[in-house]
Design an enzyme around this catalytic site. Structure first.
Site, short mmCIF file in Angstrom:
data_model
loop_
_atom_site.label_atom_id
_atom_site.label_comp_id
_atom_site.label_asym_id
_atom_site.label_seq_id
_atom_site.Cartn_x
_atom_site.Cartn_y
_atom_site.Cartn_z
N GLY A 94 44.08 37.89 40.39
CA GLY A 94 43.22 39.14 39.53
C GLY A 94 43.09 40.40 40.10
CB VAL A 96 31.34 34.75 49.13
CG1 VAL A 96 32.63 35.37 49.31
CG2 VAL A 96 30.98 34.50 47.53
CG ASN A 127 37.17 40.86 43.12
OD1 ASN A 127 37.09 41.17 41.61
ND2 ASN A 127 37.99 39.63 43.14
NE ARG A 155 30.53 37.26 28.43
CZ ARG A 155 31.35 36.90 27.40
NH1 ARG A 155 30.70 36.20 26.62
NH2 ARG A 155 32.83 36.86 27.34
CE1 TYR A 158 30.88 36.84 35.83
CE2 TYR A 158 30.68 38.05 33.65
CZ TYR A 158 31.28 38.12 35.01
OH TYR A 158 32.15 38.82 35.15
CG MET A 199 38.12 33.73 33.36
SD MET A 199 36.81 33.83 34.24
CE MET A 199 36.33 35.69 34.01
#
Length: 259
Positions: free
Chosen positions: A14, A60, A86, A148, A151, A188
């Site tokens: 991506g 991460v 990212n 969402r 997110y 995605m």
């Protein structure tokens, strides 16, 4: 080669992989970090730049893994001039169906991850006299939408974390900015955006198309480079104008077609 090094998280595919290609094309070395080890190793093999690339498997959201990965990158390349945060995940569910575990995982990767990465990299940048950090947020962090809740909230938090990091790290010559992608033709998006969803996005994007991964990579590279030396604490929307428009665009387009 420039002798400069970028550390990119979520680099196996991506936008992260597109950014890695851009930095390599501009003569940088790239440490590529991802939790998807097989996909990452395949990406590094395809790049075919063993002299200028380093694969780092790490989550991460794991402090110990982050510290170990950053130290490996620093040991290999000597300096880290740019950090691109990212790595991210998304769970698309109605707000009443999102579990606490899902909420916490999205926050851990999308918000805590960039916090930990900067905690690990910023001291190295400080000691070398400065550097550039780019956090990848999202238009979903600026405009609310359905499905969402985790997110979008994590990306809104990352936009503010960007400003906080910029305010506190500027004294060390470290610039921190964010790129907020709009709809982008990633794997995605292709998997979850039905033709109807794509048509809705096109109706509300002034440029009337999805963005390309390479276009996001160009913006990321710009913010890490010398031409952006006096830019910090900013969120750059790379979205074809999506964030700038309201609900009237489809109607206006229809009026133009009929006039």
């Amino acid at each position: 080669m420039t002798g400069k090094t970028a550390l990119i998280t979520g680099a196996a595919r991506g936008i992260g992989l597109a950014a890695a290609r851009k930095f390599l094309a501009e003569g940088w070395r790239v440490a590529m970090l991802d939790v998807l080890s097989d996909t990452l190793l395949e990406a590094v093999r395809e790049l075919d730049r063993p002299d200028a690339t380093l694969a780092l498997e790490a989550d991460v959201s794991d402090p110990a893994a982050v510290q170990a990965a950053v130290q490996k990158a620093h040991a290999r390349f000597g300096r880290i001039h740019a950090l691109v945060n990212n790595a991210g995940i998304a769970i698309f569910k109605p707000i009443l169906e999102v579990s606490l575990e899902e909420w916490q995982r999205v926050m851990a990767v999308n918000l805590t991850g960039p916090f930990l990465m900067v905690q690990a990299v910023a001291p190295l940048m400080r000691d070398q006299g400065g550097g550039a950090i780019v956090n990848i947020t999202s238009i979903s962090g600026l405009r609310a939408s359905t499905l969402r809740v985790a997110y979008g909230t994590s990306k809104a938090g990352l936009a503010h974390l960007t400003k906080q990091q910029a305010a506190e790290l500027g004294d060390y010559g470290i610039r921190v900015n964010a790129v907020a992608p709009g709809p982008v033709d990633t794997a995605m998006a292709k998997a979850v955006h039905t033709p109807e969803i794509r048509a809705d996005y096109h109706d509300h994007i002034p440029l009337n198309r999805y963005g390309l991964e390479s276009e996001l990579a160009n913006a990321i590279f710009f913010l890490c480079g010398e031409q952006a030396d006096y830019i910090t604490g900013q969120v750059l929307c790379v979205d074809g104008g999506f964030d700038s428009t309201g609900i009237g665009l489809p109607t206006l387009r229809g009026q133009r077609r009929n006039s």
